[in-house]
Design a protein around this motif. Structure first.
Motif, PDB file in Angstrom:
ATOM      1  N   ASN A 139      24.149 -26.414 -24.654  1.00 21.24           N
ATOM      2  CA  ASN A 139      25.251 -26.508 -25.994  1.00 21.24           C
ATOM      3  C   ASN A 139      25.680 -26.988 -26.707  1.00 21.24           C
ATOM      4  O   ASN A 139      27.077 -27.663 -26.673  1.00 21.24           O
ATOM      5  CB  ASN A 139      26.646 -25.376 -24.857  1.00 21.24           C
ATOM      6  N   GLY A 140      25.072 -28.286 -26.740  1.00 19.15           N
ATOM      7  CA  GLY A 140      25.528 -29.676 -27.056  1.00 19.15           C
ATOM      8  C   GLY A 140      25.146 -30.789 -26.020  1.00 19.15           C
ATOM      9  O   GLY A 140      25.983 -31.355 -27.199  1.00 19.15           O
ATOM     10  N   ILE A 141      25.976 -30.312 -25.435  1.00 13.15           N
ATOM     11  CA  ILE A 141      25.854 -32.308 -24.789  1.00 13.15           C
ATOM     12  C   ILE A 141      25.092 -31.997 -22.780  1.00 13.15           C
ATOM     13  O   ILE A 141      24.729 -31.286 -22.488  1.00 13.15           O
ATOM     14  CB  ILE A 141      27.869 -31.065 -23.750  1.00 13.15           C
ATOM     15  N   LEU A 142      25.085 -33.361 -23.027  1.00 13.78           N
ATOM     16  CA  LEU A 142      23.912 -33.682 -22.202  1.00 13.78           C
ATOM     17  C   LEU A 142      24.943 -33.600 -20.681  1.00 13.78           C
ATOM     18  O   LEU A 142      26.113 -34.600 -20.968  1.00 13.78           O
ATOM     19  CB  LEU A 142      23.221 -34.768 -23.052  1.00 13.78           C
ATOM     20  N   MET A 143      23.871 -33.584 -19.974  1.00 11.51           N
ATOM     21  CA  MET A 143      25.037 -33.347 -18.724  1.00 11.51           C
ATOM     22  C   MET A 143      24.306 -33.929 -17.423  1.00 11.51           C
ATOM     23  O   MET A 143      22.377 -33.507 -17.400  1.00 11.51           O
ATOM     24  CB  MET A 143      25.743 -32.516 -18.692  1.00 11.51           C
ATOM     25  N   PHE A 144      24.749 -34.105 -16.338  1.00 12.13           N
ATOM     26  CA  PHE A 144      24.038 -33.928 -15.078  1.00 12.13           C
ATOM     27  C   PHE A 144      23.821 -32.277 -14.414  1.00 12.13           C
ATOM     28  O   PHE A 144      25.022 -32.023 -14.472  1.00 12.13           O
ATOM     29  CB  PHE A 144      24.720 -34.840 -13.761  1.00 12.13           C
ATOM     30  N   PRO A 145      22.550 -32.384 -14.155  1.00  4.58           N
ATOM     31  CA  PRO A 145      22.549 -30.946 -13.218  1.00  4.58           C
ATOM     32  C   PRO A 145      23.648 -30.497 -12.549  1.00  4.58           C
ATOM     33  O   PRO A 145      24.318 -31.483 -11.177  1.00  4.58           O
ATOM     34  CB  PRO A 145      21.597 -30.604 -12.603  1.00  4.58           C
ATOM     35  N   GLY A 146      24.184 -29.177 -12.445  1.00  6.81           N
ATOM     36  CA  GLY A 146      25.141 -29.435 -11.718  1.00  6.81           C
ATOM     37  C   GLY A 146      26.362 -29.048 -11.842  1.00  6.81           C
ATOM     38  O   GLY A 146      27.781 -28.943 -11.147  1.00  6.81           O
ATOM     39  N   ASN A 147      27.047 -29.829 -13.075  1.00  4.33           N
ATOM     40  CA  ASN A 147      28.226 -30.047 -13.389  1.00  4.33           C
ATOM     41  C   ASN A 147      28.476 -30.087 -14.631  1.00  4.33           C
ATOM     42  O   ASN A 147      27.214 -30.110 -15.667  1.00  4.33           O
ATOM     43  CB  ASN A 147      28.699 -31.105 -12.751  1.00  4.33           C
ATOM     44  N   GLU A 148      29.609 -30.063 -15.485  1.00  8.39           N
ATOM     45  CA  GLU A 148      29.621 -29.989 -16.823  1.00  8.39           C
ATOM     46  C   GLU A 148      30.381 -31.525 -17.838  1.00  8.39           C
ATOM     47  O   GLU A 148      30.651 -31.609 -18.711  1.00  8.39           O
ATOM     48  CB  GLU A 148      30.453 -28.913 -17.568  1.00  8.39           C
ATOM     49  N   TYR A 149      29.809 -32.757 -16.997  1.00  2.16           N
ATOM     50  CA  TYR A 149      30.832 -33.691 -17.074  1.00  2.16           C
ATOM     51  C   TYR A 149      29.811 -34.275 -17.933  1.00  2.16           C
ATOM     52  O   TYR A 149      28.381 -34.615 -17.875  1.00  2.16           O
ATOM     53  CB  TYR A 149      30.917 -34.262 -16.526  1.00  2.16           C
ATOM     54  N   PRO A 150      29.656 -34.784 -19.406  1.00  2.00           N
ATOM     55  CA  PRO A 150      29.754 -35.206 -20.339  1.00  2.00           C
ATOM     56  C   PRO A 150      28.584 -36.530 -20.368  1.00  2.00           C
ATOM     57  O   PRO A 150      29.615 -37.555 -19.129  1.00  2.00           O
ATOM     58  CB  PRO A 150      29.827 -35.022 -21.368  1.00  2.00           C
ATOM     59  N   LEU A 151      27.642 -37.265 -20.325  1.00  2.00           N
ATOM     60  CA  LEU A 151      27.727 -38.985 -20.763  1.00  2.00           C
ATOM     61  C   LEU A 151      28.222 -39.236 -20.624  1.00  2.00           C
ATOM     62  O   LEU A 151      28.732 -39.455 -21.600  1.00  2.00           O
ATOM     63  CB  LEU A 151      25.475 -38.958 -20.496  1.00  2.00           C
ATOM     64  N   ASP A 152      28.121 -40.937 -20.290  1.00  2.00           N
ATOM     65  CA  ASP A 152      28.969 -41.876 -20.740  1.00  2.00           C
ATOM     66  C   ASP A 152      28.642 -42.124 -22.011  1.00  2.00           C
ATOM     67  O   ASP A 152      27.240 -41.266 -22.174  1.00  2.00           O
ATOM     68  CB  ASP A 152      28.848 -42.988 -19.777  1.00  2.00           C
ATOM     69  N   ILE A 153      29.658 -42.695 -22.936  1.00  2.00           N
ATOM     70  CA  ILE A 153      29.426 -42.692 -24.303  1.00  2.00           C
ATOM     71  C   ILE A 153      28.187 -43.350 -24.922  1.00  2.00           C
ATOM     72  O   ILE A 153      26.578 -42.834 -25.858  1.00  2.00           O
ATOM     73  CB  ILE A 153      30.494 -42.849 -25.293  1.00  2.00           C
ATOM     74  N   LYS A 154      27.907 -44.456 -24.753  1.00  2.00           N
ATOM     75  CA  LYS A 154      26.451 -45.142 -24.672  1.00  2.00           C
ATOM     76  C   LYS A 154      25.093 -44.358 -23.960  1.00  2.00           C
ATOM     77  O   LYS A 154      23.402 -45.088 -24.827  1.00  2.00           O
ATOM     78  CB  LYS A 154      26.400 -46.725 -23.973  1.00  2.00           C
ATOM     79  N   SER A 155      25.267 -44.188 -23.317  1.00  2.00           N
ATOM     80  CA  SER A 155      23.356 -42.614 -22.692  1.00  2.00           C
ATOM     81  C   SER A 155      23.784 -42.733 -23.312  1.00  2.00           C
ATOM     82  O   SER A 155      22.311 -41.973 -23.579  1.00  2.00           O
ATOM     83  CB  SER A 155      24.016 -43.086 -21.453  1.00  2.00           C
ATOM     84  N   ASP A 156      24.517 -41.518 -23.740  1.00  2.00           N
ATOM     85  CA  ASP A 156      24.628 -40.328 -24.665  1.00  2.00           C
ATOM     86  C   ASP A 156      23.673 -40.408 -25.895  1.00  2.00           C
ATOM     87  O   ASP A 156      23.127 -39.520 -26.849  1.00  2.00           O
ATOM     88  CB  ASP A 156      25.412 -39.399 -24.677  1.00  2.00           C
ATOM     89  N   LYS A 157      24.625 -41.611 -26.561  1.00  2.00           N
ATOM     90  CA  LYS A 157      23.484 -41.976 -28.050  1.00  2.00           C
ATOM     91  C   LYS A 157      22.056 -42.645 -27.801  1.00  2.00           C
ATOM     92  O   LYS A 157      21.558 -42.239 -28.634  1.00  2.00           O
ATOM     93  CB  LYS A 157      24.964 -43.165 -28.504  1.00  2.00           C
ATOM     94  N   ALA A 158      22.042 -43.579 -26.627  1.00  2.00           N
ATOM     95  CA  ALA A 158      20.469 -43.302 -26.267  1.00  2.00           C
ATOM     96  C   ALA A 158      19.556 -42.356 -26.426  1.00  2.00           C
ATOM     97  O   ALA A 158      18.277 -42.212 -26.928  1.00  2.00           O
ATOM     98  CB  ALA A 158      20.766 -44.682 -25.375  1.00  2.00           C
ATOM     99  N   VAL A 159      20.400 -41.478 -25.556  1.00  2.00           N
ATOM    100  CA  VAL A 159      19.359 -40.541 -25.838  1.00  2.00           C
ATOM    101  C   VAL A 159      19.148 -39.436 -26.822  1.00  2.00           C
ATOM    102  O   VAL A 159      17.728 -39.475 -27.042  1.00  2.00           O
ATOM    103  CB  VAL A 159      19.695 -39.558 -24.414  1.00  2.00           C
ATOM    104  N   ARG A 160      19.762 -39.423 -27.360  1.00  2.00           N
ATOM    105  CA  ARG A 160      19.762 -38.503 -28.567  1.00  2.00           C
ATOM    106  C   ARG A 160      19.228 -39.297 -29.816  1.00  2.00           C
ATOM    107  O   ARG A 160      18.437 -38.814 -30.359  1.00  2.00           O
ATOM    108  CB  ARG A 160      21.059 -38.365 -28.989  1.00  2.00           C
ATOM    109  N   ALA A 161      18.709 -40.695 -29.701  1.00  2.00           N
ATOM    110  CA  ALA A 161      18.371 -41.472 -30.158  1.00  2.00           C
ATOM    111  C   ALA A 161      16.888 -40.942 -30.311  1.00  2.00           C
ATOM    112  O   ALA A 161      16.529 -41.504 -30.747  1.00  2.00           O
ATOM    113  CB  ALA A 161      18.872 -42.584 -30.601  1.00  2.00           C
TER     114      ALA A 161
END
Length: 321
Positions: A139-161
């Motif tokens: 649903n448009g969110i990067l997260m660890f398995p088993g929870n709904e907490y998103p990644l930190d902003i820096k890591s999220d940007k790196a993976v999406r890039a």
């Protein structure tokens, strides 16, 4: 023609490669073809003998066409590749990993196959990486398995890039001290998540004479735990084996004289090893049979005898030590 017959025909030592290397060959062929055997060997990271055997396996599965100008994927090969296709790239996300170098794979539509992420980590470690981190995209969110907490902003940007993400993708980030180990760990964990390579074979038992070290590794680790962490070695009839010490695979291209003898004669052997890394130490090696045929051998190394603990592994009185 069976793969064992191919190896007898090719002669020489048994090639050193794993499912990762077969996947890497398919990956390279999907990106750039035709490719010559020598160039493919360099790209995959194995010797020409192993590359020749990989190509023979793929050719017999109908996956490749070998011509004078090089190797290309056939329509069947493209289907096989589509079943295990993963995007791969280096990635800088130090907050998520423990190694010096990271390599990430995008596993399409595999988020629902991820349980807790520890399974992918363990598979990566067994393949030689220091560890792995698994993420899911939902649903448009990067997260660890088993929870709904998103990644930190820096890591999220790196993976999406790094990846063009689609809903329900899984991302596995292998980490190690070398790029090769990080990549192999990530890819091997991804392959396991996808259900492995689906190459055509004459038979498909749980363990067969064609079993790779990856297929025997679960059994070897089980025995390793059962005997209190003593070193364990395992080898299938037609492939190189593994050697486990202290909960880790320390050699994934292993064989030994006693293992080979048990594979040949099909009976349990208890004796003091006369060669190899366990020379002078008591070992017990037993065959694994399927349909009245020996398909593998697994052994335990009794290193406790070196500390004066007498006979922790039971031996027959008439054994010649």
């Amino acid at each position: 023609m069976a793969m064992s017959e191919n190896r007898a025909r090719l002669g020489g030592p048994i090639p050193k490669f794993k499912d990762y290397h077969i996947w890497k060959a398919l990956y390279c062929l999907s990106k750039s073809a035709p490719i010559g055997r020598k160039k493919l060997a360099t790209l995959v990271g194995v010797g020409e003998g192993s590359t020749r055997t990989i190509l023979t396996m793929l050719q017999e599965s109908g996956a490749i066409s070998v011509k004078k100008n090089g190797v290309t994927l056939t329509p069947e090969g493209k289907k096989i590749w589509a079943s295990v296709a993963m995007n791969i790239t280096t990635l800088r996300v130090d907050s998520l990993t423990i190694g010096a170098i990271n390599c990430a794979v995008q596993v399409p539509r595999a988020a629902n196959k991820v349980k807790f992420g520890c399974e992918e980590r363990d598979n990566a470690i067994k393949s030689g990486a220091a560890g792995a981190t698994t993420l899911i995209y939902s649903n448009g969110i990067l997260m660890f398995p088993g929870n709904e907490y998103p990644l930190d902003i820096k890591s999220d940007k790196a993976v999406r890039a790094a990846f063009n993400l689609s809903n329900d993708d899984a991302i596995i980030i292998g980490t190690a001290d070398t790029p090769e180990a990080a990549e192999e760990g990530a890819v091997s964990a991804g392959l396991e998540l996808l259900g492995g390579l689906q190459l055509k074979q004459e038979s498909d038992p749980m363990y067969s004479p064609l079993s790779s070290s990856n297929e025997l590794i679960a059994l070897a680790f089980m025995v390793h735990d059962l005997v209190g962490g003593l070193p364990v070695c395992a080898k299938s009839k037609d492939n190189l084996g593994i050697r486990i010490e202290n909960g880790k695979v320390i050699d994934n291209a292993y064989t030994g004289a006693v293992l080979e003898e048990v594979l040949k004669i099909g009976t349990t052997i208890r004796r003091i090893a006369t060669s190899g890394p366990y020379k002078g130490i008591r070992v017990i090696v037993t065959p694994l049979e399927l349909n009245n045929s020996v398909i593998a051998a697994i052994g335990v190394v009794d290193i406790r005898t070196m500390a004066g603990i007498n006979n922790p592994i039971r031996l027959h009185e008439d054994d010649d030590l």
